[in-house]
Design a protein around this motif. Structure first.
Motif, PDB file in Angstrom:
ATOM      1  N   PRO A  30       0.240  22.665 -14.862  1.00  0.00           N
ATOM      2  CA  PRO A  30       0.090  23.200 -13.446  1.00  0.00           C
ATOM      3  C   PRO A  30      -1.526  23.238 -13.320  1.00  0.00           C
ATOM      4  O   PRO A  30      -1.954  23.357 -11.982  1.00  0.00           O
ATOM      5  N   THR A  31      -2.378  23.101 -14.307  1.00  0.00           N
ATOM      6  CA  THR A  31      -3.676  23.167 -13.945  1.00  0.00           C
ATOM      7  C   THR A  31      -4.351  21.690 -13.797  1.00  0.00           C
ATOM      8  O   THR A  31      -5.584  21.463 -13.422  1.00  0.00           O
ATOM      9  N   TYR A  32      -3.518  20.534 -13.693  1.00  0.00           N
ATOM     10  CA  TYR A  32      -3.943  19.353 -13.567  1.00  0.00           C
ATOM     11  C   TYR A  32      -4.266  19.116 -12.018  1.00  0.00           C
ATOM     12  O   TYR A  32      -3.684  19.695 -11.399  1.00  0.00           O
ATOM     13  N   GLN A  33      -5.396  18.466 -11.596  1.00  0.00           N
ATOM     14  CA  GLN A  33      -6.026  18.332 -10.402  1.00  0.00           C
ATOM     15  C   GLN A  33      -5.578  16.884  -9.977  1.00  0.00           C
ATOM     16  O   GLN A  33      -6.114  15.890 -10.671  1.00  0.00           O
ATOM     17  N   PRO A  34      -4.521  16.593  -9.368  1.00  0.00           N
ATOM     18  CA  PRO A  34      -4.286  15.244  -8.890  1.00  0.00           C
ATOM     19  C   PRO A  34      -5.369  14.251  -8.428  1.00  0.00           C
ATOM     20  O   PRO A  34      -6.127  15.054  -7.619  1.00  0.00           O
ATOM     21  N   LYS A  35      -5.424  13.128  -8.766  1.00  0.00           N
ATOM     22  CA  LYS A  35      -6.559  12.238  -8.130  1.00  0.00           C
ATOM     23  C   LYS A  35      -5.768  11.089  -7.544  1.00  0.00           C
ATOM     24  O   LYS A  35      -4.743  10.508  -7.864  1.00  0.00           O
ATOM     25  N   GLN A  90       1.844   6.775  -6.963  1.00  0.00           N
ATOM     26  CA  GLN A  90       0.589   7.740  -7.276  1.00  0.00           C
ATOM     27  C   GLN A  90       1.349   9.157  -7.009  1.00  0.00           C
ATOM     28  O   GLN A  90       0.929   9.911  -7.937  1.00  0.00           O
ATOM     29  N   ASP A  91       1.877   9.263  -5.863  1.00  0.00           N
ATOM     30  CA  ASP A  91       2.305  10.615  -5.741  1.00  0.00           C
ATOM     31  C   ASP A  91       3.266  11.112  -6.836  1.00  0.00           C
ATOM     32  O   ASP A  91       3.145  12.192  -7.144  1.00  0.00           O
ATOM     33  N   ALA A  94       0.810  -1.468   0.068  1.00  0.00           N
ATOM     34  CA  ALA A  94      -0.005  -0.120   0.224  1.00  0.00           C
ATOM     35  C   ALA A  94       0.846   1.130  -0.094  1.00  0.00           C
ATOM     36  O   ALA A  94       0.545   2.246  -0.682  1.00  0.00           O
ATOM     37  N   ASP A  95       1.903   1.229   0.821  1.00  0.00           N
ATOM     38  CA  ASP A  95       3.149   2.348   0.663  1.00  0.00           C
ATOM     39  C   ASP A  95       3.362   2.647  -0.525  1.00  0.00           C
ATOM     40  O   ASP A  95       3.638   3.958  -1.088  1.00  0.00           O
ATOM     41  N   LYS A  96       3.989   1.618  -1.108  1.00  0.00           N
ATOM     42  CA  LYS A  96       4.637   1.581  -2.626  1.00  0.00           C
ATOM     43  C   LYS A  96       3.657   2.192  -3.682  1.00  0.00           C
ATOM     44  O   LYS A  96       3.844   2.868  -4.565  1.00  0.00           O
ATOM     45  N   PHE A  97       2.200   1.951  -3.448  1.00  0.00           N
ATOM     46  CA  PHE A  97       1.228   2.000  -4.200  1.00  0.00           C
ATOM     47  C   PHE A  97       1.028   3.639  -4.211  1.00  0.00           C
ATOM     48  O   PHE A  97       0.852   4.236  -5.195  1.00  0.00           O
ATOM     49  N   TYR A  98       0.961   4.155  -2.872  1.00  0.00           N
ATOM     50  CA  TYR A  98       0.542   5.651  -2.619  1.00  0.00           C
ATOM     51  C   TYR A  98       2.003   6.414  -3.204  1.00  0.00           C
ATOM     52  O   TYR A  98       1.615   7.423  -3.724  1.00  0.00           O
ATOM     53  N   GLN A  99       3.147   5.743  -2.958  1.00  0.00           N
ATOM     54  CA  GLN A  99       4.359   6.445  -3.267  1.00  0.00           C
ATOM     55  C   GLN A  99       4.313   6.737  -4.809  1.00  0.00           C
ATOM     56  O   GLN A  99       4.607   7.840  -5.399  1.00  0.00           O
TER      57      GLN A  99
END
Length: 329
Positions: free
Chosen positions: A100-105, A88-89, A81-86
């Motif tokens: 810069p206008t992109y909204q992260p999901k 993604q970030d 889970a930690d690697k998945f979110y890393q």
């Protein structure tokens, strides 16, 4: 000079301390340990002589081994889970750097829940159902204890629904929740609501009955004091009724919490809702050679959690009750 005066006083204080006797230590610590050792020995001997369709019945060593495996599986899943979110970030940061206008999901990790996550799910569910039941049962129990007419009116309903099995409530609750709880963006899952409502329905009765009995058994002298002071209804309940009936109320709460914990495990198994009950059923359906040992880990965990919940309730009772002679037993 001060040192010479303080040392004898300290010695006297140590002498005056009432140290527990050998019999007290033996009864509080020694005998439970002996009982556990005998249980483990009998379990180990009997397990060797029991062969099932899934293999030999697990002994203490096999159960301990699978407990460690479950811990390792939980840690491995948390690392995933930690690697998945890393990752993604990192992807979101790269996208934002280019645009810069992109909204992260942020997408939720969808890995299978671990054994410890199942424990948390069951604990959270039973506490919600227990609290809801208590908020209903205590006021109704006080009303029944104060008014014979109210008790006469409600008692048939208590006697009618108190013996109903949670397995009978579960299909009805499931259908009602599915029909009523309709939302495109629900705050809670339907499985959680179904389990919590089923627990609440089965937790109501012990607390309600014990509260009514405790309120109706209040000392007549205390009731006369309330009349002399001309307390209004709210003051009468908060200053006379509740403090006097706390031991009976907490007896009902302890019974309700124990029943709720048992009900939840059965409901999770039958409805396949997330929690320890589903874990047990999944392992039974899995049919591997380690399944029985993992089920035994869950059984012991369920029993240990039930014991801890009861001790916590008894500790809270001692904190809020005027009767400080209550002991942990």
């Amino acid at each position: 000079m001060n040192k010479q005066q303080t040392v004898p006083s300290i010695v006297n204080q140590v002498k005056n301390v009432q140290w527990p006797s050998f019999n007290t230590i033996l009864s509080t610590a020694g005998l439970p340990i002996v009982g556990i050792v005998i249980f483990l020995g009998l379990w180990s001997m009997m397990a060797k002589n029991i062969d099932t369709s899934l293999g030999q019945f697990p002994g203490p060593a096999a159960v301990w081994q699978q407990a460690n495996v479950l811990v390792d599986e939980h840690n491995a899943q948390m690392d995933k889970a930690d690697k998945f979110y890393q990752r993604q970030d990192e992807r979101n940061a790269a996208r934002v750097a280019k645009d810069p206008t992109y909204q992260p999901k942020i997408r939720a990790f969808t890995g299978a829940p671990t054994f410890f996550e199942q424990i948390w799910t069951s604990l959270y569910t039973v506490m919600v159902g227990f609290v809801v039941a208590s908020l209903i049962a205590i006021p109704v129990g006080i009303m029944c204890g104060l008014s014979k007419n109210a008790y006469t009116a409600i008692n048939p309903l208590i006697q009618l629904f108190k013996p109903v099995s949670p397995l009978a409530w579960l299909p009805l609750v499931t259908m009602v929740v599915s029909a009523v709880y309709v939302s495109t963006d629900p705050m809670f899952s339907k499985s959680f609501i179904t389990s919590a409502v089923t627990v609440a329905l089965c937790c109501l009765w012990p607390t309600l009955i014990n509260t009514a009995v405790g309120v109706s058994s209040i000392d007549k002298d205390l009731l006369n004091v309330s009349k002399v002071l001309r307390l209004n209804a709210l003051s009468h309940v908060t200053t006379i009724v509740l403090p006097s009936s706390i031991p009976a109320i907490f007896t009902g709460l302890r019974l309700s919490l124990g029943i709720g914990w048992m009900v939840l495990i059965a409901a999770e198994m039958l409805a396949q809702n997330p929690g320890l009950g589903k874990f047990v059923w999944d392992e039974f359906q899995n049919g591997s050679s380690e399944s029985l040992a993992r089920i035994m880990v869950a059984v012991l965990t369920i029993g240990l959690i039930g014991f801890i919940l009861d001790r916590l309730m008894l500790t809270v009772q001692r904190k809020v009750s005027w009767d400080k002679t209550a002991v942990l037993r």
